[in-house]
Design a protein around this motif. Sequence first.
Motif, PDB file in Angstrom:
ATOM      1  N   THR A 101      50.630 107.972  13.897  1.00  0.00           N
ATOM      2  CA  THR A 101      49.537 108.578  14.646  1.00  0.00           C
ATOM      3  C   THR A 101      49.196 107.750  15.878  1.00  0.00           C
ATOM      4  O   THR A 101      49.062 106.525  15.798  1.00  0.00           O
ATOM      5  N   ASP A 102      49.051 108.427  16.997  1.00  0.00           N
ATOM      6  CA  ASP A 102      48.699 107.778  18.260  1.00  0.00           C
ATOM      7  C   ASP A 102      47.285 107.209  18.174  1.00  0.00           C
ATOM      8  O   ASP A 102      46.393 107.815  17.574  1.00  0.00           O
ATOM      9  N   VAL A 103      47.090 106.047  18.796  1.00  0.00           N
ATOM     10  CA  VAL A 103      45.770 105.419  18.788  1.00  0.00           C
ATOM     11  C   VAL A 103      44.728 106.324  19.451  1.00  0.00           C
ATOM     12  O   VAL A 103      43.538 106.287  19.095  1.00  0.00           O
ATOM     13  N   ASP A 104      45.151 107.170  20.391  1.00  0.00           N
ATOM     14  CA  ASP A 104      44.211 108.083  21.045  1.00  0.00           C
ATOM     15  C   ASP A 104      43.582 109.043  20.046  1.00  0.00           C
ATOM     16  O   ASP A 104      42.411 109.418  20.185  1.00  0.00           O
ATOM     17  N   TYR A 105      44.352 109.438  19.040  1.00  0.00           N
ATOM     18  CA  TYR A 105      43.808 110.367  18.048  1.00  0.00           C
ATOM     19  C   TYR A 105      42.672 109.718  17.266  1.00  0.00           C
ATOM     20  O   TYR A 105      41.683 110.378  16.916  1.00  0.00           O
ATOM     21  N   ILE A 121      54.621 114.438  20.453  1.00  0.00           N
ATOM     22  CA  ILE A 121      53.370 113.992  21.060  1.00  0.00           C
ATOM     23  C   ILE A 121      52.173 114.726  20.462  1.00  0.00           C
ATOM     24  O   ILE A 121      51.133 114.129  20.171  1.00  0.00           O
ATOM     25  N   SER A 122      52.294 116.035  20.228  1.00  0.00           N
ATOM     26  CA  SER A 122      51.162 116.782  19.674  1.00  0.00           C
ATOM     27  C   SER A 122      50.909 116.401  18.220  1.00  0.00           C
ATOM     28  O   SER A 122      49.766 116.293  17.784  1.00  0.00           O
ATOM     29  N   THR A 123      51.980 116.204  17.432  1.00  0.00           N
ATOM     30  CA  THR A 123      51.786 115.869  16.016  1.00  0.00           C
ATOM     31  C   THR A 123      51.334 114.425  15.824  1.00  0.00           C
ATOM     32  O   THR A 123      50.804 114.088  14.759  1.00  0.00           O
ATOM     33  N   ARG A 124      51.511 113.591  16.830  1.00  0.00           N
ATOM     34  CA  ARG A 124      50.968 112.231  16.760  1.00  0.00           C
ATOM     35  C   ARG A 124      49.481 112.212  17.112  1.00  0.00           C
ATOM     36  O   ARG A 124      48.805 111.219  16.898  1.00  0.00           O
ATOM     37  N   GLY A 125      48.977 113.324  17.663  1.00  0.00           N
ATOM     38  CA  GLY A 125      47.546 113.414  17.896  1.00  0.00           C
ATOM     39  C   GLY A 125      47.128 113.396  19.349  1.00  0.00           C
ATOM     40  O   GLY A 125      45.951 113.174  19.645  1.00  0.00           O
ATOM     41  N   SER A 126      48.057 113.664  20.271  1.00  0.00           N
ATOM     42  CA  SER A 126      47.680 113.776  21.680  1.00  0.00           C
ATOM     43  C   SER A 126      47.094 115.153  21.948  1.00  0.00           C
ATOM     44  O   SER A 126      47.564 116.156  21.413  1.00  0.00           O
ATOM     45  N   SER A 127      46.088 115.205  22.805  1.00  0.00           N
ATOM     46  CA  SER A 127      45.401 116.476  23.090  1.00  0.00           C
ATOM     47  C   SER A 127      45.987 117.222  24.281  1.00  0.00           C
ATOM     48  O   SER A 127      45.406 118.202  24.744  1.00  0.00           O
ATOM     49  N   GLU A 128      47.137 116.781  24.796  1.00  0.00           N
ATOM     50  CA  GLU A 128      47.701 117.387  26.003  1.00  0.00           C
ATOM     51  C   GLU A 128      47.978 118.880  25.825  1.00  0.00           C
ATOM     52  O   GLU A 128      47.912 119.647  26.779  1.00  0.00           O
TER      53      GLU A 128
END
Length: 463
Positions: A42-46, A180-187
């Motif tokens: 999971t991305d730290v941004d999430y 990118i989306s499944t790691r939690g980015s909101s792009e």
Amino acid sequence: MPSLSSLAPPSFRNVLLLSTIIRVALILYSEWHDARSVVKYTDVDYRVFADAAAFLLLPGPETTNRAQGLVKSLLGHTLDVGDPYTRETYRYTPLLALLLTPNGWLHSSFGKYMFALCDILNGILIYQLLKTEILPEHGSGKLIDATKQPSSEEASSSSTEHVATLCAAAHLLNPLVFSISTRGSSESVLSSFVLVTLYASLKGRWDLAAIFLGLSAHWKIYPIIYGVGCLGVVGGSGRKVRGLGDYLQTIVNRKTIRFAVIGGGTFLLLGAICYAVWGYPFLYESYLYHLHRLDHRHNFSPYFYQVYLTYPSLSGPSSDAPSLTSQILRSPLTSFVPQMGLAFGLGLLFGRRKEDLVFTWFVQTVVFVVFNKVCTSQYFLWYILLLPLLIPKLSFSRWEAISYVAVWVGAQALWLNEAYKLEFLGQNVFFGLWVRGLIYVVGNCWVLVGVMHAYAKTPTKHA
């Protein structure tokens, strides 16, 4: 170049099903992986989004973690809502935190599923745009293989279906997109707003396009460049320009003013509502911070090195005022002027016909990303989103296509190899990384020029 329609892709429904399975599987894997590994999927941004949503959902006592906007001053008390900016490094619209509040009471991965759903929605929008706007405009995909003309209306429809499915699959099954989306980015949420804006624009529904453009710019400021790319289409209706005065009349007239007022009004209204509830923290963290931000961390942009060399904390404490050179290197205008000059200028240059909107937005986005003072892999999604819509309009040989892909990938691989030495091996390779950043810029510009030539060589149904 071989015909896309000859590849006989699976049905669009099967592509949707496969892309959905991939995203759900990756989200489930992320939960298993994160519970067992120090290095998280999971991305730290999430985690930042989720924390901000929790702060928003659970206001503290009195002024602790409470919305401090104008509502408090006017009504004499605060709303029973928290402040997402209590979470340090949350620098997005509060609407994103509001969107993720189900993370706290439904499931911690709710946001990931929502981002993945937006990915799927984007694939559907791309497919529909190709079928209804892009391919019919070019003779139902005939340009992709000029030597293989459909023998009947049914064959032409089948060709359009196949090409639209392949191009939509290029988005839905793109590893960069779904990872990118499944790691939690909101792009992907912003991408949905951009595609709806484009859909409305190609349909000629300019009021709706302006509203979604204002929403997109509120979410993240860069889509404002698309408004400039639309002006010539909104006000000129594709007519020929015979002089500077005639050109200015296509840019500034009743239609373009209406478009600008609706788009700008939507942006200001959303901003005013957020400011009324959350006050100055919203204004600063969402917008002002990004104007004077000094990011000396390494990223694809070569601008990072000049900031690194002149960063105040790296030169030690000093009572001396910074030199003029340092001030120039640190100034946001150093990167902002060439970046926005190119993005706006290309929008005004190419944004003349509705049929050219996809190409115009793509070119604008590429130069915006390449010349941005901060550039990470997530930013590539901004123009990769438009690429499936542009592919049917490009005419180049197999060798040219391979060359462009090789240079685009190679420039990034060259940079990542040096970044690995800095990030994981601790080697002092800042100068080498800067040189590779320059190569990245030159390589991407070369690819962009090649795409522009390929677009210029492709005749259109309306030419």
